[in-house]
Write an enzyme that holds these catalytic residues in place. Structure first.
Site, PDB file in Angstrom:
ATOM      1  N   PRO A 132      -0.832   7.000  17.592  1.00 56.62           N
ATOM      2  CA  PRO A 132      -1.149   6.219  16.396  1.00 56.62           C
ATOM      3  C   PRO A 132      -1.185   7.038  15.114  1.00 56.62           C
ATOM      4  O   PRO A 132      -1.429   6.482  14.051  1.00 56.62           O
ATOM      5  CB  PRO A 132      -2.533   5.640  16.718  1.00 56.62           C
ATOM      6  CG  PRO A 132      -3.131   6.603  17.678  1.00 56.62           C
ATOM      7  CD  PRO A 132      -1.985   7.126  18.507  1.00 56.62           C
ATOM      8  N   HIS A 146       0.853  -1.187   0.000  1.00 53.93           N
ATOM      9  CA  HIS A 146       0.000   0.000   0.000  1.00 53.93           C
ATOM     10  C   HIS A 146       0.888   1.234   0.000  1.00 53.93           C
ATOM     11  O   HIS A 146       1.885   1.279   0.714  1.00 53.93           O
ATOM     12  CB  HIS A 146      -0.906   0.023   1.231  1.00 53.93           C
ATOM     13  CG  HIS A 146      -1.810   1.207   1.261  1.00 53.93           C
ATOM     14  ND1 HIS A 146      -3.035   1.211   0.650  1.00 53.93           N
ATOM     15  CD2 HIS A 146      -1.638   2.438   1.781  1.00 53.93           C
ATOM     16  CE1 HIS A 146      -3.589   2.405   0.815  1.00 53.93           C
ATOM     17  NE2 HIS A 146      -2.761   3.170   1.494  1.00 53.93           N
ATOM     18  N   TYR A 170      -7.137  10.749   5.303  1.00 58.49           N
ATOM     19  CA  TYR A 170      -6.987  11.721   6.385  1.00 58.49           C
ATOM     20  C   TYR A 170      -7.895  12.900   6.061  1.00 58.49           C
ATOM     21  O   TYR A 170      -7.679  13.599   5.062  1.00 58.49           O
ATOM     22  CB  TYR A 170      -5.550  12.204   6.496  1.00 58.49           C
ATOM     23  CG  TYR A 170      -4.545  11.146   6.885  1.00 58.49           C
ATOM     24  CD1 TYR A 170      -4.502  10.637   8.177  1.00 58.49           C
ATOM     25  CD2 TYR A 170      -3.626  10.653   5.959  1.00 58.49           C
ATOM     26  CE1 TYR A 170      -3.577   9.675   8.539  1.00 58.49           C
ATOM     27  CE2 TYR A 170      -2.695   9.693   6.310  1.00 58.49           C
ATOM     28  CZ  TYR A 170      -2.678   9.206   7.606  1.00 58.49           C
ATOM     29  OH  TYR A 170      -1.757   8.245   7.954  1.00 58.49           O
ATOM     30  N   LYS A 205       3.822   3.902  13.859  1.00 64.75           N
ATOM     31  CA  LYS A 205       5.228   3.553  14.095  1.00 64.75           C
ATOM     32  C   LYS A 205       5.433   2.514  15.193  1.00 64.75           C
ATOM     33  O   LYS A 205       6.508   1.930  15.284  1.00 64.75           O
ATOM     34  CB  LYS A 205       6.025   4.808  14.485  1.00 64.75           C
ATOM     35  CG  LYS A 205       6.005   5.937  13.474  1.00 64.75           C
ATOM     36  CD  LYS A 205       6.749   5.581  12.226  1.00 64.75           C
ATOM     37  CE  LYS A 205       6.864   6.787  11.292  1.00 64.75           C
ATOM     38  NZ  LYS A 205       7.403   6.432   9.979  1.00 64.75           N
ATOM     39  N   TYR A 237       7.214   9.025   6.677  1.00 62.83           N
ATOM     40  CA  TYR A 237       5.972   8.291   6.855  1.00 62.83           C
ATOM     41  C   TYR A 237       6.216   6.792   6.876  1.00 62.83           C
ATOM     42  O   TYR A 237       5.623   6.054   7.679  1.00 62.83           O
ATOM     43  CB  TYR A 237       5.019   8.660   5.707  1.00 62.83           C
ATOM     44  CG  TYR A 237       3.600   8.177   5.853  1.00 62.83           C
ATOM     45  CD1 TYR A 237       2.816   8.557   6.942  1.00 62.83           C
ATOM     46  CD2 TYR A 237       3.022   7.361   4.884  1.00 62.83           C
ATOM     47  CE1 TYR A 237       1.490   8.125   7.052  1.00 62.83           C
ATOM     48  CE2 TYR A 237       1.703   6.934   4.983  1.00 62.83           C
ATOM     49  CZ  TYR A 237       0.953   7.310   6.067  1.00 62.83           C
ATOM     50  OH  TYR A 237      -0.364   6.896   6.179  1.00 62.83           O
TER      51      TYR A 237
END
Length: 402
Positions: free
Chosen positions: A304, A83, A212, A308, A399
Site C-alpha cells: 500500500p 488532490h 509521510y 497502485k 507516484y
C-alpha cells in the site's frame, strides 16, 4: 433433459464468467455488458458487504480517464476531490511537493473505493447485468480446453457449476483463480520485512496533504478519505496484534511520529477499523493460462505504500475487456494473446516504485549494520527529493502513473 434442466444449464453459463465484484470485476462486467457480451459476476459476499468494505481511495489520473471514457465516472465527477500535495516530515524538518506542478502535471482524485464499487455495481445491475451474490468460487477446471468450469458453493454450502468460454479471476490473492493455476505458473514474491498498523478514524483530515513521517520509532502516514474520515498508518513490529493498540496509544504515537508539537495537533476521533498489514509484493507470470485470466490482486499484490492496487485493477480490466471483445465479437485472438505481457509491463513498473517508496520511508529490518546503512541511504534519498527538480519530476510521474 427436462425443460427445467435446460433452463438451469442456460442460467449457469456465460461467455465470460467473472470471479469477484471488486473494481476489476465490475469494470470488466460493465464494459463487456455494454459491448453485448454475455457475462456473469460471481461474488461470495452479499451486496451490502460489497458496497461497504473499506479500501483505498486514491484514483490515478489514468483511472479517472478510463472511467470517463466508458461513462462510469458520474460518482467520481460529483463527489471526487482532486488532490496533489505530499508533505514529508523527517528528522531534518518538513517539505511539501505539489506533484500536479511536477512530472506530467497530473493529480490524484480522492474517492473512497467502496463508493466507486457501489457506483459500478449499480450501473451494472441497472443495465441488466447478471450477478450472483453469496456464491463462492471454489476452483476453476478445464481452463486448457474450450469450456472451462467454475465450481461454486452457495451460502448454504450447496455446490454448483458455471461454464463459460473464458474465466476472469478478479477474486484476489486468495481466490479460486490463483488456487487453480497449473504447476508451471511462476510466482515472484518479496516480503519487505515491514508491518503497518492500518487505521480508519472518524476524524477530519489533520492536514491538506498526504503525510509521510519518518521517525526513529518508525513510519507514520496520514491519508484523507473524506471530510469526516482519515486513514492513518503506523509502522509496528512484525507479529503485532491490532487489538494491542488502544485508542490513546494510537493517537499518542501518531502525535509523536508526526511531530504534532512542532507542526500542529492531529484531529482525533474514534478508531473504527484497525488491522495489521505485512508489506509484501508478488507477481504471477503469466497472467493467462488457457481460458483463465488473472486480473487485479489475483495477478499481482502490491504494497500500500504507493496506492497502485485499485488503479492497476481498473487498467487491467479495460485491457482484458478490449481483448475479449476482439476475440468474441471480431474473431481476433491477438489482443488476448498479448494481455499478459501488456499488463505485466505496468505491474513491474508499479512494483519498482512501490519498492522505492518502502526504502524511502523505512529503515532496513535486518542487522544493525544493515539498518544503519539503509538509514543513511534513506536520508540521502529524502534530501534528493527535497532539493532536486529532476528527482521530484520522477517522483511525481511514478507516484500518479500506472
Amino acid at each position: 433433459m427436462t425443460e427445467s434442466q435446460y433452463a438451469r444449464v442456460a442460467q449457469d453459463s456465460a461467455d465470460v464468467v467473472i470471479l469477484g465484484a471488486g473494481p476489476a470485476g465490475l469494470v470488466l462486467g460493465n464494459l463487456l455488458l455494454r459491448d453485448g457480451i454475455d457475462c456473469v459476476v460471481l461474488e461470495r459476499a452479499g451486496r451490502e458487504h460489497v458496497e461497504n468494505r473499506a479500501r483505498a481511495g486514491f484514483l490515478a489520473a489514468n483511472t479517472v480517464r478510463i472511467l470517463e471514457r466508458h461513462g462510469l465516472d458520474e460518482g467520481v465527477r460529483r463527489r471526487g476531490r482532486e488532490h496533489s500535495v505530499c508533505e514529508f516530515r523527517t528528522e531534518d524538518g518538513r517539505f511539501r511537493l505539489d506533484y500536479r506542478e511536477l512530472g506530467r502535471g497530473e493529480p490524484h482524485t480522492v474517492y473512497p473505493q467502496h463508493e466507486l464499487v457501489a457506483d459500478l455495481l449499480a450501473r451494472y445491475i441497472d443495465a441488466g447485468g447478471r450477478i450472483r451474490f453469496g456464491t463462492e468460487a471454489v476452483a476453476v477446471s478445464d481452463a486448457d480446453g474450450p469450456t472451462p468450469t467454475v465450481t461454486v458453493r452457495d451460502e448454504d454450502g450447496r455446490p454448483g457449476q458455471w461454464r463459460g468460454r473464458y474465466v476472469a479471476a478478479c477474486d484476489g490473492r486468495h481466490g479460486a483463480g490463483r488456487r487453480s493455476l497449473p504447476p508451471g505458473a511462476a510466482r515472484h514474491h518479496r516480503d519487505h520485512g515491514v508491518s503497518w498498523l492500518g487505521l480508519l478514524a472518524e476524524a477530519p483530515p489533520s492536514l491538506d496533504a498526504v503525510g509521510y513521517a519518518t521517525h526513529p520509532r518508525g513510519f507514520a502516514g496520514h491519508m484523507a478519505r473524506s471530510a469526516e474520515i482519515t486513514r492513518y498508518y503506523l509502522q509496528c513490529e512484525r507479529g503485532t496484534r491490532a487489538e494491542e493498540w488502544t485508542e490513546d496509544r494510537v493517537w499518542d504515537e501518531l502525535d509523536l511520529r508526526m511531530r504534532a508539537t512542532e507542526y500542529g495537533p492531529l484531529l482525533r476521533g474514534r478508531i473504527v477499523q484497525r488491522a495489521v498489514v505485512d508489506l509484501e509484493s508478488d507477481v504471477l507470470e503469466p497472467l493467462r493460462h488457457g481460458s483463465l485470466f488473472l486480473v487485479g490482486d489475483a495477478a499481482a499484490l502490491i504494497s500500500p505504500s504507493a496506492a497502485k492496487g485499485a488503479n492497476l485493477a481498473v487498467l487491467e480490466a479495460e485491457i482484458l475487456a478490449r481483448a475479449l471483445r476482439a476475440d468474441l465479437a471480431h474473431d481476433d485472438p491477438e489482443p488476448l494473446a498479448s494481455y499478459s505481457d501488456r499488463c505485466l509491463a505496468h505491474i513491474w513498473r508499479a512494483q519498482e516504485f512501490s519498492h522505492w517508496m518502502i526504502r524511502l520511508l523505512h529503515d532496513d529490518p535486518g542487522s544493525e549494520d544493515a539498518s544503519l546503512f539503509q538509514r543513511r541511504l534513506r536520508h540521502s534519498r529524502i534530501a534528493s527529493l527535497r532539493a532536486s527538480r529532476t528527482q521530484q519530476d520522477w517522483f511525481a510521474e511514478n507516484y500518479v502513473g500506472v
